[in-house]
Design a protein around this motif. Sequence first.
Motif, short mmCIF file in Angstrom:
data_model
loop_
_atom_site.label_atom_id
_atom_site.label_comp_id
_atom_site.label_asym_id
_atom_site.label_seq_id
_atom_site.Cartn_x
_atom_site.Cartn_y
_atom_site.Cartn_z
N ASN A 121 -0.42 5.28 -8.75
CA ASN A 121 0.32 5.74 -7.58
C ASN A 121 -0.56 5.69 -6.34
O ASN A 121 -1.78 5.60 -6.44
CB ASN A 121 0.81 7.17 -7.81
CG ASN A 121 1.76 7.30 -8.98
OD1 ASN A 121 2.52 6.38 -9.29
ND2 ASN A 121 1.74 8.46 -9.63
N SER A 122 0.07 5.76 -5.19
CA SER A 122 -0.65 5.74 -3.91
C SER A 122 -1.65 4.59 -3.87
O SER A 122 -2.82 4.78 -3.50
CB SER A 122 -1.36 7.08 -3.69
OG SER A 122 -0.44 8.15 -3.70
N VAL A 133 -2.46 -5.37 -3.98
CA VAL A 133 -1.91 -4.36 -3.09
C VAL A 133 -2.05 -4.87 -1.66
O VAL A 133 -3.17 -5.09 -1.18
CB VAL A 133 -2.61 -3.01 -3.25
CG1 VAL A 133 -1.93 -1.95 -2.38
CG2 VAL A 133 -2.62 -2.57 -4.70
N SER A 134 -0.93 -5.05 -0.99
CA SER A 134 -0.95 -5.56 0.37
C SER A 134 -0.97 -4.41 1.37
O SER A 134 -0.41 -3.34 1.14
CB SER A 134 0.25 -6.44 0.62
OG SER A 134 1.45 -5.69 0.51
N GLY A 141 -6.78 11.43 -9.43
CA GLY A 141 -5.70 12.02 -8.65
C GLY A 141 -4.60 11.04 -8.29
O GLY A 141 -3.52 11.45 -7.85
N ARG A 142 -4.86 9.74 -8.47
CA ARG A 142 -3.85 8.72 -8.16
C ARG A 142 -3.39 7.98 -9.41
O ARG A 142 -2.22 7.58 -9.49
CB ARG A 142 -4.41 7.71 -7.17
CG ARG A 142 -4.85 8.31 -5.84
CD ARG A 142 -5.23 7.22 -4.84
NE ARG A 142 -6.37 6.41 -5.29
CZ ARG A 142 -6.33 5.10 -5.45
NH1 ARG A 142 -5.22 4.42 -5.22
NH2 ARG A 142 -7.42 4.43 -5.85
N PHE A 143 -4.28 7.78 -10.37
CA PHE A 143 -3.96 7.05 -11.59
C PHE A 143 -3.88 8.03 -12.76
O PHE A 143 -4.60 9.03 -12.80
CB PHE A 143 -5.03 6.01 -11.92
CG PHE A 143 -5.09 4.84 -10.97
CD1 PHE A 143 -4.39 4.81 -9.78
CD2 PHE A 143 -5.87 3.74 -11.30
CE1 PHE A 143 -4.45 3.72 -8.92
CE2 PHE A 143 -5.95 2.64 -10.46
CZ PHE A 143 -5.24 2.64 -9.26
N THR A 144 -3.01 7.70 -13.71
CA THR A 144 -2.87 8.50 -14.92
C THR A 144 -2.83 7.58 -16.13
O THR A 144 -2.00 6.66 -16.18
CB THR A 144 -1.60 9.36 -14.90
OG1 THR A 144 -1.62 10.21 -13.75
CG2 THR A 144 -1.51 10.22 -16.16
N ALA A 161 0.84 -1.20 0.00
CA ALA A 161 0.00 0.00 0.00
C ALA A 161 0.88 1.25 0.00
O ALA A 161 1.90 1.31 0.70
CB ALA A 161 -0.91 0.00 1.22
N GLY A 162 0.48 2.23 -0.80
CA GLY A 162 1.27 3.44 -0.97
C GLY A 162 2.25 3.38 -2.11
O GLY A 162 2.82 4.42 -2.49
#
Length: 117
Positions: free
Chosen positions: A84-85, A115-116, A66-69, A14-15
């Motif tokens: 991201n994130s 995602v762990s 805001g996190r994926f592009t 995660a992150g």
Amino acid sequence: QVQLVESGGGLVQAGGSLRLSCAASGRTFSTYPMGWFRQAPGKEREFVARINWSGGSTYYADSVKGRFTISRDNAKNTVYLQMNSLKPEDTAVYYCYADVSGSVRAWGQGIQVTVSS
């Protein structure tokens, strides 16, 4: 006939970040709007992001905004999803698609992202 092959998935904490790629066959790749869906265990497939033929217009699900592009390189016949994130709830099989025509959508085989926490 368009064939799509995803790569870049895997296990991340995660992150962290991952970048998915979707390589397409076909000489008319640059004319296709493309995008990504995902499907988590026990859930329906859900929209993630899309991009128009030129890359000048993109649209995202609220859950990833805001996190994926999403981006594309028409010279390489490839669409990307930079993630991201990352959160545990992003865990899913991610599918690339191409809108070949108004009534035909081609799909990739899917790739696992875990995602762990």
